[in-house]
Design a protein around this motif. Sequence first.
Motif, PDB file in Angstrom:
ATOM      1  N   VAL A   1      39.239  42.096  36.693  1.00 16.12           N
ATOM      2  CA  VAL A   1      39.006  43.367  36.410  1.00 16.12           C
ATOM      3  C   VAL A   1      39.275  43.470  34.827  1.00 16.12           C
ATOM      4  O   VAL A   1      40.607  43.328  34.678  1.00 16.12           O
ATOM      5  CB  VAL A   1      39.433  44.549  37.200  1.00 16.12           C
ATOM      6  N   ILE A   2      38.373  43.796  34.001  1.00 11.23           N
ATOM      7  CA  ILE A   2      38.648  44.022  32.518  1.00 11.23           C
ATOM      8  C   ILE A   2      38.083  45.567  32.264  1.00 11.23           C
ATOM      9  O   ILE A   2      37.108  45.906  32.358  1.00 11.23           O
ATOM     10  CB  ILE A   2      37.811  43.198  31.717  1.00 11.23           C
ATOM     11  N   ASP A   3      39.319  46.235  31.771  1.00 14.97           N
ATOM     12  CA  ASP A   3      39.294  47.649  31.390  1.00 14.97           C
ATOM     13  C   ASP A   3      38.566  48.369  32.712  1.00 14.97           C
ATOM     14  O   ASP A   3      37.581  49.261  32.477  1.00 14.97           O
ATOM     15  CB  ASP A   3      38.268  47.864  30.264  1.00 14.97           C
TER      16      ASP A   3
ATOM     17  N   VAL B   1      43.220  43.048  30.959  1.00 21.12           N
ATOM     18  CA  VAL B   1      42.735  42.272  32.383  1.00 21.12           C
ATOM     19  C   VAL B   1      43.639  42.089  33.413  1.00 21.12           C
ATOM     20  O   VAL B   1      44.781  41.991  33.152  1.00 21.12           O
ATOM     21  CB  VAL B   1      42.550  40.810  31.645  1.00 21.12           C
ATOM     22  N   LEU B   2      43.046  42.376  34.595  1.00 22.01           N
ATOM     23  CA  LEU B   2      43.778  42.247  35.848  1.00 22.01           C
ATOM     24  C   LEU B   2      43.233  41.064  36.674  1.00 22.01           C
ATOM     25  O   LEU B   2      42.211  41.164  37.127  1.00 22.01           O
ATOM     26  CB  LEU B   2      43.672  43.608  36.705  1.00 22.01           C
TER      27      LEU B   2
ATOM     28  N   GLY C   1      48.230  40.174  39.497  1.00 22.72           N
ATOM     29  CA  GLY C   1      48.672  41.496  39.140  1.00 22.72           C
ATOM     30  C   GLY C   1      48.529  42.745  40.104  1.00 22.72           C
ATOM     31  O   GLY C   1      48.639  43.841  39.906  1.00 22.72           O
ATOM     32  N   LEU C   2      47.958  42.052  41.147  1.00 16.75           N
ATOM     33  CA  LEU C   2      47.420  43.339  42.322  1.00 16.75           C
ATOM     34  C   LEU C   2      48.733  43.752  43.031  1.00 16.75           C
ATOM     35  O   LEU C   2      48.832  44.918  43.197  1.00 16.75           O
ATOM     36  CB  LEU C   2      46.433  42.614  43.266  1.00 16.75           C
TER      37      LEU C   2
ATOM     38  N   LEU D   1      38.831  40.795  46.567  1.00 18.48           N
ATOM     39  CA  LEU D   1      40.054  41.396  46.169  1.00 18.48           C
ATOM     40  C   LEU D   1      39.642  42.368  45.135  1.00 18.48           C
ATOM     41  O   LEU D   1      39.919  43.519  44.826  1.00 18.48           O
ATOM     42  CB  LEU D   1      41.288  41.039  46.330  1.00 18.48           C
ATOM     43  N   MET D   2      39.258  41.568  44.071  1.00 24.19           N
ATOM     44  CA  MET D   2      39.236  42.293  42.639  1.00 24.19           C
ATOM     45  C   MET D   2      37.986  43.198  42.632  1.00 24.19           C
ATOM     46  O   MET D   2      37.927  44.064  41.885  1.00 24.19           O
ATOM     47  CB  MET D   2      39.370  41.064  41.389  1.00 24.19           C
ATOM     48  N   SER D   3      36.884  42.378  43.263  1.00 29.24           N
ATOM     49  CA  SER D   3      35.659  43.425  43.391  1.00 29.24           C
ATOM     50  C   SER D   3      35.994  44.833  43.912  1.00 29.24           C
ATOM     51  O   SER D   3      35.668  45.827  43.670  1.00 29.24           O
ATOM     52  CB  SER D   3      34.560  42.712  43.955  1.00 29.24           C
TER      53      SER D   3
END
Lengths: 288, 160
Positions: free
Chosen positions: B53-55, B74-75, B79-80, B110-112
């Motif tokens: 995930v960016i911004d 950036v995540l 970092g979750l 997970l990131m989506s």
Amino acid sequence: MIDYQYLKPKSLEEALSLLESYGERAMLIAGGTDVMVGIRNGKFAPEALISLRGLEDLAYIEKDNDAYRIGALTTHRMLETHPLIRSELSALYDGASQVGSVQIRNVATVGGNICNAAPSADTAGPLLALDAVAVLKGPRGERNVPLSEFFTGPSQTVKELDEVLVEFRVPAVMGEYGSAYHKHSRRKAMDLPILGVAVSLKVTDGKIEDARIALSVAAPTPIRAKRAEDFLTGKMVSEDVLEEAGKIAGEEASPRDSLRGKAWYRREMIETFVPRMAQKALERLKNR
Amino acid sequence: MEKITVSFILNGDEVTAEVPPSWSLLKTLREYFELTGPKEGCGVGECGACTVVIDGKAVNSCIYPVAEVEGKSVLTVEGLAGTDGTLHPLQRAFIENNGVQCGFCTSGMLMSAKALLDENPEPTEDEIRTSLAGNLCRCTGYVQIVESVQKAVKMMKEKS
């Protein structure tokens, strides 16, 4: 993996001067979803990439008295989520929202989709059917090219090496048209179209005043089906008339046999989807 | 080729990387920062295993030039969870609901899902499926994954 310089100009002027000094050794990159893949596949081997992503003021969707103005750096996701596009330029919403995945749409730009000039570009048909004009800037100044004259072949356009596409202009009057785009593909996601059909119609009291039909993956470049458009203009809307327009559009196309579909199949799908997209455009006009 | 210096925020920390200009964000995350949560599946933006995930927006890090993250946040999946190790509701839901089989697609899923829930805390099933359409899973058939996201939505709602 090839190595290249990554240049990040902060203004259009800087980008143009970099383009001039690097010439053929450099490539422009916007969202990068085609360029990065092309480099990885060995299709491109630039010495330098000139990134347009720093030109954030080229990402916008606006409307004034003359035109809808869409900056070349506008992402597909911006188009997909903008209320003006969804309600007034619906075919473009249809096209933009079906490109790749959310991850792709978050970075891929409409300018990149058009400049990459794939016969299958999902925003090309809608922009053609909406009469869009591409605005190019270069060392010789600015020029406006109707999208119908923009593509010259697969991956080829009239854009010169030293020019940058900065904006699309859709005439404000297109807001009075109903429009729709169908991406014909085998999977619901992450697939390229076998065929793309975009239709926009202006109708008063059941009479078709103006029609635009655009087809993608139906010829070496995205095309307008002008004979079918002429046939529709001035006629009263009926199932027979729309079906006949589909047949004419099928004859105008010059699709090829490819991995994704045979020419005869594409032609039959044009006959099927031209009337269906016309119906959808009409429904949208009614529900406005 | 001379290396470039890129400074950005990675999972909440200010970081700087010195890498070749042709490196992708994914390569930088895995080989410079040794964060191997994001995976390389296809390498061409089709499979979503590299999603970060960016911004606030989900992107494919495999085709994201590292030079473009300058100044951004950036995540990654690393970092979750909370800094004390408390799992994010999405992570708990995926574990409890069998949203994981081989695990290769999981960090991308997970990131989506994280980007979706940050933007839209109560998505419909359709919205979940659209948000995960760019994340391929070859094990689960997606049902448990979609249900895991729905479960996380419930858990987050009960908590708040």
